[in-house]
Design a protein around this motif. Structure first.
Motif, PDB file in Angstrom:
ATOM      1  N   ILE A   1       0.865  -1.182   0.000  1.00 44.85           N
ATOM      2  CA  ILE A   1       0.000   0.000   0.000  1.00 44.85           C
ATOM      3  C   ILE A   1       0.901   1.230   0.000  1.00 44.85           C
ATOM      4  CG2 ILE A   1      -1.713   1.329   1.284  1.00 44.85           C
ATOM      5  CD1 ILE A   1      -2.648  -1.290   2.537  1.00 44.85           C
ATOM      6  N   LYS A   2       0.639   2.172  -0.894  1.00 46.82           N
ATOM      7  CA  LYS A   2       1.384   3.425  -0.928  1.00 46.82           C
ATOM      8  C   LYS A   2       0.476   4.517  -0.395  1.00 46.82           C
ATOM      9  CE  LYS A   2       4.076   1.889  -4.822  1.00 46.82           C
ATOM     10  NZ  LYS A   2       4.441   2.089  -6.225  1.00 46.82           N
ATOM     11  N   LEU A   3       0.905   5.143   0.727  1.00 46.62           N
ATOM     12  CA  LEU A   3       0.055   6.101   1.406  1.00 46.62           C
ATOM     13  C   LEU A   3       0.904   7.087   2.198  1.00 46.62           C
ATOM     14  CD1 LEU A   3      -2.960   6.731   2.206  1.00 46.62           C
ATOM     15  CD2 LEU A   3      -2.602   5.222   4.142  1.00 46.62           C
ATOM     16  N   LYS A   4       0.616   8.367   2.065  1.00 51.71           N
ATOM     17  CA  LYS A   4       1.237   9.432   2.850  1.00 51.71           C
ATOM     18  C   LYS A   4       2.766   9.416   2.828  1.00 51.71           C
ATOM     19  CE  LYS A   4      -2.507  10.052   6.135  1.00 51.71           C
ATOM     20  NZ  LYS A   4      -2.874  10.113   7.546  1.00 51.71           N
ATOM     21  N   GLY A   5       3.360   9.156   1.684  1.00 49.87           N
ATOM     22  CA  GLY A   5       4.816   9.192   1.558  1.00 49.87           C
ATOM     23  C   GLY A   5       5.517   7.940   2.037  1.00 49.87           C
ATOM     24  N   TYR A   6       4.779   6.955   2.474  1.00 54.94           N
ATOM     25  CA  TYR A   6       5.348   5.693   2.925  1.00 54.94           C
ATOM     26  C   TYR A   6       4.862   4.563   2.030  1.00 54.94           C
ATOM     27  CZ  TYR A   6       6.710   7.846   7.363  1.00 54.94           C
ATOM     28  OH  TYR A   6       7.277   8.651   8.317  1.00 54.94           O
ATOM     29  N   ILE A   7       5.616   3.504   1.998  1.00 55.45           N
ATOM     30  CA  ILE A   7       5.199   2.279   1.334  1.00 55.45           C
ATOM     31  C   ILE A   7       4.988   1.258   2.432  1.00 55.45           C
ATOM     32  CG2 ILE A   7       5.878   0.456  -0.260  1.00 55.45           C
ATOM     33  CD1 ILE A   7       7.503   2.583  -1.752  1.00 55.45           C
TER      34      ILE A   7
END
Length: 75
Positions: A42-48
């Motif tokens: 999941i790619k979310l808010k600058g994190y993977i």
């Protein structure tokens, strides 16, 4: 079915549908990142975020964030 996202506020660990996802930044990704199925990423808010079960050598006791480390040279 409703998907509920929970964040652990101190470590950014994501819980979704009773699965735990561990956050990584781009420079922190494991060497075998290409082998992990896309359904576990999941790619979310600058994190993977990668599903905990997909990580080969993940150990909860060893995984730390920089703010959790105890530095000797604190001012």
């Amino acid at each position: 079915m409703s998907n509920k996202i929970k964040f652990n506020s101190s470590t950014n660990i994501l819980k979704l549908n009773n699965k735990t996802y561990i956050p990584f930044q781009l420079h922190q990704l494991p060497d075998y990142y290409q082998e992990i199925p896309l359904s576990d990423i999941i790619k979310l808010k600058g994190y993977i975020y990668i599903n905990e079960s997909s990580l080969k050598s993940y150990n909860k006791d060893i995984h730390t964030l920089n703010k959790d480390l105890d530095y000797r040279l604190r001012r």
